[in-house]
Design a protein around this motif. Structure first.
Motif, PDB file in Angstrom:
ATOM      1  N   UNK A 137       0.863  -1.184   0.000  1.00 13.36           N
ATOM      2  CA  UNK A 137       0.000   0.000   0.000  1.00 13.36           C
ATOM      3  C   UNK A 137       0.899   1.233   0.000  1.00 13.36           C
ATOM      4  N   UNK A 138       0.669   2.150  -0.930  1.00 12.28           N
ATOM      5  CA  UNK A 138       1.468   3.368  -1.035  1.00 12.28           C
ATOM      6  C   UNK A 138       0.588   4.569  -0.716  1.00 12.28           C
ATOM      7  N   UNK A 139       1.061   5.440   0.171  1.00  8.04           N
ATOM      8  CA  UNK A 139       0.318   6.635   0.543  1.00  8.04           C
ATOM      9  C   UNK A 139       1.017   7.902   0.112  1.00  8.04           C
ATOM     10  N   UNK A 140       0.248   8.893  -0.329  1.00 14.02           N
ATOM     11  CA  UNK A 140       0.818  10.174  -0.757  1.00 14.02           C
ATOM     12  C   UNK A 140      -0.305  11.192  -0.819  1.00 14.02           C
ATOM     13  N   UNK A 141       0.091  12.466  -1.025  1.00 16.67           N
ATOM     14  CA  UNK A 141      -0.860  13.556  -1.225  1.00 16.67           C
ATOM     15  C   UNK A 141      -1.033  13.879  -2.705  1.00 16.67           C
ATOM     16  N   UNK A 142      -0.238  13.225  -3.561  1.00 17.11           N
ATOM     17  CA  UNK A 142      -0.142  13.545  -4.978  1.00 17.11           C
ATOM     18  C   UNK A 142      -0.807  12.451  -5.808  1.00 17.11           C
TER      19      UNK A 142
END
Length: 404
Positions: free
Chosen positions: A224-229
């Motif tokens: 799982x990858x999290x980001x604001x972009x």
């Protein structure tokens, strides 16, 4: 004597391509060079004709003015090149060899190097253990975003590609061996990723994408990858990752729960570092956000890999404590959950040969994962601006137009 051109940090928010000296087998005085390193002879080194050299998120910290980097510093610590000159004391590396340069500069002779901790070599930086090319407070070794560069301790450090012609066919993958692929892989290994693991990667920049691909190579069941972009999250999704958009929904644990049926993962990797932002649409800079959030969502007994960069000096920090690297971390939470933390520069030489073989065999597709994008040396200033705006690309500079 031939000339040289290089990408140079000029002032906050600005880099330029300038004419500079052709390298020699000696470390000369210049911007950022530690006075105790001036005049250091490097007959154990080589001169490389740079084939590819990459723009890194770590470079962006300096370009944004978030370090004490001096104007005129030649940038670049991700270097792949052809040997064109060999020092008197070099025995095994030959002219014409195509090589990957670990971003850690390491002598091969000190206690740290002998224990495979080449990230904290004791002999290359007079200020503290560890060094890198073209980076602030790292001893002043000249960067490689240039046409030519000097590399010391060649026999020990350089990774020679076994077949030059085949290597050039996969050069966009192999160029990642100097830093981000080993760094992402180190983050995954440090976090204890193994077959069947559930993994959270904080940050979908190039290192985060490399960490996610590395977790897949190590057999993770779910990454799982999290980001604001959103654009960078789409890139993570393109090679099979689950994603969480922390701009649209600040509840990280809740989003993980929706994916896994549990709000916790086995392992977490911080690929953001000290310029972290809070979550939500009204987010602002909050440098401890990622460290605290990965402790929250990692199960008791789990491990946290932290390849994201943290510094001891940040003149642009949001508060006085953060300016010296003092962050408001919920260490008690990590202690209560018996977490293991692994931080610091990646010891590239511990991983680069195995990862080279994974690339040459077709097992690893790192250029695809990070969206490698080839540019000329003259296009570097614009690429820095684009990267700073958050485009989902890993810019690879081809100074001599050698890449097909």
């Amino acid at each position: 004597m031939a000339g040289n051109r290089a990408v140079v940090y000029s002032k906050p928010g600005s880099v330029e391509v300038r004419n500079t000296d052709f390298p020699e087998l000696v470390l000369k005085d210049g911007p950022g060079v530690n006075p105790l390193n001036v005049g250091r002879k490097c007959e154990h080194g080589v001169i490389l004709k740079v084939v590819t050299t990459n723009i890194c998120g770590s470079d962006q910290h300096m370009v944004r003015g978030r370090t004490t980097a001096p104007s005129g510093l030649i940038l670049g610590h991700e270097i792949t090149g052809e040997v064109i000159e060999v020092g008197r004391d070099v025995e095994f590396i030959k002219k014409g060899d195509l090589v990957s340069v670990p971003f850690n500069i390491a002598c091969g002779r000190c206690r740290s190097c002998k224990e495979r901790n080449t990230n904290v070599c004791l002999n290359v930086n007079p200020d503290r253990p560890g060094s890198a090319y073209g980076y602030v407070d790292m001893g002043g070794w000249v960067g490689g975003q240039s046409e030519y560069v000097m590399v010391p301790y060649a026999d020990f450090q350089l990774l020679k590609f076994p077949d030059k012609e085949k290597a050039m066919e996969k050069i966009l993958d192999l160029t990642m061996l100097s830093d981000i692929f080993p760094t992402g892989y180190h983050g995954a290994v440090s976090a204890g990723v193994r077959p069947g693991s559930t993994v959270y990667v904080a940050g979908a920049g190039p290192v985060g994408l490399a960490a996610a691909h590395s977790a897949q190579l190590l057999g993770a069941a779910v990454v799982i990858v999290g980001d604001l972009n959103a654009e960078r999250l789409a890139q993570a999704k393109s090679f099979g990752c689950e994603t969480v958009n922390l701009r649209e929904n600040s509840d990280l644990a809740g989003q993980i729960d929706q994916i896994l049926g549990s709000p916790e993962v086995d392992s977490a990797i911080d690929c953001v570092g000290f310029e972290a932002h809070g979550h939500g649409k009204a987010h602002g800079e909050a440098p401890a956000t990622v460290l605290n959030s990965i402790m929250e969502v990692t199960r008791a007994g789990g491990s946290l890999g932290i390849p994201g960069l943290y510094v001891t000096g940040d003149p642009g920090a949001v508060d006085e404590d953060s300016k010296i690297g003092t962050l408001k971390i919920r260490f008690g939470l990590g202690w209560a959950k018996s977490h293991t933390f692994v931080t610091g520069q990646t010891p590239v030489m511990k991983y680069n040969r195995d990862l080279m073989m994974a690339i040459l065999s077709g097992r690893a597709q790192i250029a695809k994962a990070v969206n490698a994008t080839l540019i000329s040396l003259d296009a570097a200033p614009q690429a820095y601006q684009d990267f700073d705006r958050g485009v989902s690309r890993k810019f690879v500079i081809d100074p001599h137009g050698l890449v097909k």
